[in-house]
Scaffold this motif. Structure first.
Motif, PDB file in Angstrom:
ATOM      1  N   LYS A 173       0.829  -1.211   0.000  1.00 54.16           N
ATOM      2  CA  LYS A 173       0.000   0.000   0.000  1.00 54.16           C
ATOM      3  C   LYS A 173       0.862   1.259   0.000  1.00 54.16           C
ATOM      4  CE  LYS A 173      -4.079  -1.976   2.201  1.00 54.16           C
ATOM      5  NZ  LYS A 173      -4.895  -2.033   3.419  1.00 54.16           N
ATOM      6  N   LEU A 174       1.960   1.218   0.719  1.00 58.30           N
ATOM      7  CA  LEU A 174       2.883   2.361   0.763  1.00 58.30           C
ATOM      8  C   LEU A 174       3.510   2.588  -0.614  1.00 58.30           C
ATOM      9  CD1 LEU A 174       3.995   4.438   2.762  1.00 58.30           C
ATOM     10  CD2 LEU A 174       5.840   2.843   3.263  1.00 58.30           C
ATOM     11  N   LEU A 175       3.857   1.520  -1.300  1.00 63.16           N
ATOM     12  CA  LEU A 175       4.406   1.632  -2.657  1.00 63.16           C
ATOM     13  C   LEU A 175       3.367   2.214  -3.619  1.00 63.16           C
ATOM     14  CD1 LEU A 175       6.353  -1.723  -2.732  1.00 63.16           C
ATOM     15  CD2 LEU A 175       7.377   0.557  -2.963  1.00 63.16           C
ATOM     16  N   GLU A 176       2.116   1.809  -3.474  1.00 60.57           N
ATOM     17  CA  GLU A 176       1.040   2.351  -4.313  1.00 60.57           C
ATOM     18  C   GLU A 176       0.833   3.836  -4.029  1.00 60.57           C
ATOM     19  OE1 GLU A 176      -2.540   0.045  -3.877  1.00 60.57           O
ATOM     20  OE2 GLU A 176      -1.471  -1.809  -4.340  1.00 60.57           O
ATOM     21  N   GLN A 177       0.837   4.205  -2.750  1.00 63.92           N
ATOM     22  CA  GLN A 177       0.628   5.602  -2.351  1.00 63.92           C
ATOM     23  C   GLN A 177       1.704   6.512  -2.938  1.00 63.92           C
ATOM     24  OE1 GLN A 177       0.661   6.113   1.916  1.00 63.92           O
ATOM     25  NE2 GLN A 177       0.612   8.335   1.766  1.00 63.92           N
ATOM     26  N   SER A 178       2.911   5.992  -3.094  1.00 62.47           N
ATOM     27  CA  SER A 178       4.009   6.799  -3.615  1.00 62.47           C
ATOM     28  C   SER A 178       4.195   6.628  -5.125  1.00 62.47           C
ATOM     29  CB  SER A 178       5.306   6.426  -2.894  1.00 62.47           C
ATOM     30  OG  SER A 178       5.586   5.055  -3.084  1.00 62.47           O
ATOM     31  N   ASP A 179       3.235   5.976  -5.791  1.00 61.32           N
ATOM     32  CA  ASP A 179       3.296   5.707  -7.229  1.00 61.32           C
ATOM     33  C   ASP A 179       4.534   4.910  -7.618  1.00 61.32           C
ATOM     34  OD1 ASP A 179       0.873   6.891  -7.900  1.00 61.32           O
ATOM     35  OD2 ASP A 179       1.774   8.866  -8.167  1.00 61.32           O
ATOM     36  N   CYS A 223       7.711  -0.088  -9.688  1.00 61.01           N
ATOM     37  CA  CYS A 223       9.114   0.285  -9.836  1.00 61.01           C
ATOM     38  C   CYS A 223      10.015  -0.949  -9.874  1.00 61.01           C
ATOM     39  CB  CYS A 223       9.543   1.208  -8.704  1.00 61.01           C
ATOM     40  SG  CYS A 223       9.666   0.406  -7.088  1.00 61.01           S
ATOM     41  N   LYS A 224      11.232  -0.731 -10.341  1.00 59.21           N
ATOM     42  CA  LYS A 224      12.246  -1.772 -10.345  1.00 59.21           C
ATOM     43  C   LYS A 224      12.858  -1.831  -8.948  1.00 59.21           C
ATOM     44  CE  LYS A 224      15.247  -3.095 -14.069  1.00 59.21           C
ATOM     45  NZ  LYS A 224      16.280  -2.701 -14.988  1.00 59.21           N
ATOM     46  N   SER A 225      13.106  -3.025  -8.446  1.00 55.99           N
ATOM     47  CA  SER A 225      13.677  -3.147  -7.107  1.00 55.99           C
ATOM     48  C   SER A 225      15.191  -2.961  -7.143  1.00 55.99           C
ATOM     49  CB  SER A 225      13.329  -4.503  -6.504  1.00 55.99           C
ATOM     50  OG  SER A 225      13.928  -5.533  -7.251  1.00 55.99           O
ATOM     51  N   CYS A 226      15.775  -2.735  -5.978  1.00 58.32           N
ATOM     52  CA  CYS A 226      17.228  -2.655  -5.855  1.00 58.32           C
ATOM     53  C   CYS A 226      17.651  -3.475  -4.637  1.00 58.32           C
ATOM     54  CB  CYS A 226      17.711  -1.209  -5.773  1.00 58.32           C
ATOM     55  SG  CYS A 226      17.162  -0.307  -4.336  1.00 58.32           S
ATOM     56  N   MET A 227      18.936  -3.756  -4.529  1.00 56.91           N
ATOM     57  CA  MET A 227      19.433  -4.689  -3.514  1.00 56.91           C
ATOM     58  C   MET A 227      19.815  -4.046  -2.178  1.00 56.91           C
ATOM     59  SD  MET A 227      19.097  -7.574  -4.899  1.00 56.91           S
ATOM     60  CE  MET A 227      20.003  -8.591  -3.781  1.00 56.91           C
ATOM     61  N   THR A 228      19.991  -2.727  -2.138  1.00 57.95           N
ATOM     62  CA  THR A 228      20.383  -2.061  -0.894  1.00 57.95           C
ATOM     63  C   THR A 228      19.445  -0.882  -0.625  1.00 57.95           C
ATOM     64  OG1 THR A 228      21.953  -0.648  -2.075  1.00 57.95           O
ATOM     65  CG2 THR A 228      22.823  -2.693  -1.122  1.00 57.95           C
ATOM     66  N   PRO A 229      19.208  -0.569   0.645  1.00 56.30           N
ATOM     67  CA  PRO A 229      18.269   0.510   0.964  1.00 56.30           C
ATOM     68  C   PRO A 229      18.807   1.918   0.689  1.00 56.30           C
ATOM     69  CG  PRO A 229      19.086  -0.516   2.963  1.00 56.30           C
ATOM     70  CD  PRO A 229      19.645  -1.301   1.832  1.00 56.30           C
ATOM     71  N   MET A 230      20.133   2.053   0.590  1.00 56.48           N
ATOM     72  CA  MET A 230      20.724   3.371   0.415  1.00 56.48           C
ATOM     73  C   MET A 230      22.037   3.249  -0.343  1.00 56.48           C
ATOM     74  SD  MET A 230      20.795   5.896   3.689  1.00 56.48           S
ATOM     75  CE  MET A 230      22.379   6.648   3.697  1.00 56.48           C
ATOM     76  N   GLU A 231      22.412   4.307  -1.027  1.00 55.34           N
ATOM     77  CA  GLU A 231      23.716   4.316  -1.685  1.00 55.34           C
ATOM     78  C   GLU A 231      24.814   4.320  -0.630  1.00 55.34           C
ATOM     79  OE1 GLU A 231      24.369   7.397  -4.592  1.00 55.34           O
ATOM     80  OE2 GLU A 231      22.241   7.393  -5.087  1.00 55.34           O
ATOM     81  N   GLU A 232      25.903   3.663  -0.940  1.00 56.27           N
ATOM     82  CA  GLU A 232      27.039   3.626  -0.027  1.00 56.27           C
ATOM     83  C   GLU A 232      27.693   5.006   0.042  1.00 56.27           C
ATOM     84  OE1 GLU A 232      31.227   1.189   0.330  1.00 56.27           O
ATOM     85  OE2 GLU A 232      29.610   0.358  -0.880  1.00 56.27           O
ATOM     86  N   ARG A 285      14.794   5.508  -3.510  1.00 57.44           N
ATOM     87  CA  ARG A 285      15.725   4.366  -3.502  1.00 57.44           C
ATOM     88  C   ARG A 285      15.322   3.391  -2.407  1.00 57.44           C
ATOM     89  NH1 ARG A 285      21.194   2.761  -5.042  1.00 57.44           N
ATOM     90  NH2 ARG A 285      21.622   0.980  -3.723  1.00 57.44           N
ATOM     91  N   LEU A 286      14.983   3.913  -1.244  1.00 57.94           N
ATOM     92  CA  LEU A 286      14.546   3.081  -0.127  1.00 57.94           C
ATOM     93  C   LEU A 286      13.261   2.333  -0.481  1.00 57.94           C
ATOM     94  CD1 LEU A 286      14.822   2.103   2.769  1.00 57.94           C
ATOM     95  CD2 LEU A 286      13.914   4.291   3.535  1.00 57.94           C
ATOM     96  N   LEU A 287      12.348   2.998  -1.155  1.00 61.05           N
ATOM     97  CA  LEU A 287      11.106   2.351  -1.593  1.00 61.05           C
ATOM     98  C   LEU A 287      11.386   1.251  -2.615  1.00 61.05           C
ATOM     99  CD1 LEU A 287       8.857   5.509  -1.863  1.00 61.05           C
ATOM    100  CD2 LEU A 287       8.474   3.580  -0.306  1.00 61.05           C
ATOM    101  N   ARG A 288      12.359   1.457  -3.481  1.00 61.18           N
ATOM    102  CA  ARG A 288      12.735   0.418  -4.445  1.00 61.18           C
ATOM    103  C   ARG A 288      13.289  -0.806  -3.718  1.00 61.18           C
ATOM    104  NH1 ARG A 288      16.916   2.696  -7.786  1.00 61.18           N
ATOM    105  NH2 ARG A 288      16.906   0.683  -8.827  1.00 61.18           N
ATOM    106  N   TYR A 289      14.025  -0.579  -2.645  1.00 60.52           N
ATOM    107  CA  TYR A 289      14.532  -1.690  -1.831  1.00 60.52           C
ATOM    108  C   TYR A 289      13.367  -2.435  -1.169  1.00 60.52           C
ATOM    109  CZ  TYR A 289      16.840  -4.193   1.934  1.00 60.52           C
ATOM    110  OH  TYR A 289      17.263  -5.168   2.800  1.00 60.52           O
ATOM    111  N   VAL A 290      12.428  -1.691  -0.613  1.00 66.23           N
ATOM    112  CA  VAL A 290      11.249  -2.295   0.014  1.00 66.23           C
ATOM    113  C   VAL A 290      10.491  -3.127  -1.019  1.00 66.23           C
ATOM    114  CG1 VAL A 290       8.991  -1.780   1.037  1.00 66.23           C
ATOM    115  CG2 VAL A 290      11.033  -0.594   1.868  1.00 66.23           C
ATOM    116  N   LYS A 291      10.388  -2.627  -2.233  1.00 66.64           N
ATOM    117  CA  LYS A 291       9.703  -3.355  -3.304  1.00 66.64           C
ATOM    118  C   LYS A 291      10.320  -4.745  -3.503  1.00 66.64           C
ATOM    119  CE  LYS A 291       7.628  -4.060  -7.355  1.00 66.64           C
ATOM    120  NZ  LYS A 291       6.236  -4.266  -7.571  1.00 66.64           N
ATOM    121  N   GLY A 292      11.633  -4.819  -3.497  1.00 72.40           N
ATOM    122  CA  GLY A 292      12.319  -6.093  -3.697  1.00 72.40           C
ATOM    123  C   GLY A 292      12.226  -7.032  -2.510  1.00 72.40           C
ATOM    124  N   MET A 293      11.920  -6.501  -1.348  1.00 75.16           N
ATOM    125  CA  MET A 293      11.873  -7.308  -0.130  1.00 75.16           C
ATOM    126  C   MET A 293      10.491  -7.263   0.516  1.00 75.16           C
ATOM    127  SD  MET A 293      14.921  -8.352   0.086  1.00 75.16           S
ATOM    128  CE  MET A 293      16.651  -8.079   0.220  1.00 75.16           C
TER     129      MET A 293
END
Length: 171
Positions: free
Chosen positions: A38-44, A48-57, A116-124
């Motif tokens: 629902k949070l991903l839907e709310q943020s449109d 999205c494509k997922s990513c493997m880490t929640p934040m850039e190093e 970026r954090l939302l993309r990580y959540v999408k993958g997990m």
């Protein structure tokens, strides 16, 4: 005059304040996949494509950023929603603390970090905390910590992080 209350058995707990509870013979599992979706839907960002880490190093953002301002209410809403997701997702705690610093005056670069954090959540999205039901083992706690030594560009404060593993160890 005494009040009388009737108690009803509603069966095994399966959902409570946004937390999904699955109780099996082997384990108890807690998750928030419906809430995260629902949070991903709310943020449109549901598609999205997922990513493997929640934040850039080594990401360094400033409060006094010169990039354009972002819609504050959207930033507040999504970051607030992610804060609630932290209860079942300890893997995003550090990133959440970082993006929360910019609630007063969010900018496009801050929003990019939230996305970026939302993309990580999408993958997990289906990740859960699992508590095994084993009678022949005991729980073992392993803790790691780290600090970035004055990594906050604006206030020159340090950010610390703690990682706690709770697992079963043979007796």
């Amino acid at each position: 005059m005494a009040a009388h209350f009737q108690m009803n058995d509603l069966g095994a707990l399966s959902y409570y304040i946004g937390i999904e509870v699955k109780q099996g013979k082997e384990a108890l599992m807690l998750g928030q996949s419906t809430y995260a979706s629902k949070l991903l839907e709310q943020s449109d960002m549901a598609e999205c494509k997922s990513c493997m880490t929640p934040m850039e190093e080594r990401l360094k953002l400033m409060k006094a950023s010169t990039v354009a301002k972002e819609y504050a209410t959207l930033y507040w809403s999504i970051v607030g929603g992610l804060r609630y997701l932290v209860h079942m997702r300890p893997d995003i705690v550090f990133a959440m603390g970082y993006v929360s610093r910019f609630m007063e005056d969010s900018r496009e670069d801050h929003w990019a970090t939230v996305k970026r954090l939302l993309r990580y959540v999408k993958g997990m999205v289906d990740q859960r905390i699992v508590f095994p039901k084993t009678g022949e083992s005991r729980l073992q706690v392993t803790v790691f910590s780290d600090v970035d030594m004055a990594g906050d560009i604006d206030e020159r404060q340090s950010t610390s992080g703690v990682l706690v593993f709770l697992g079963s160890a043979p007796i």
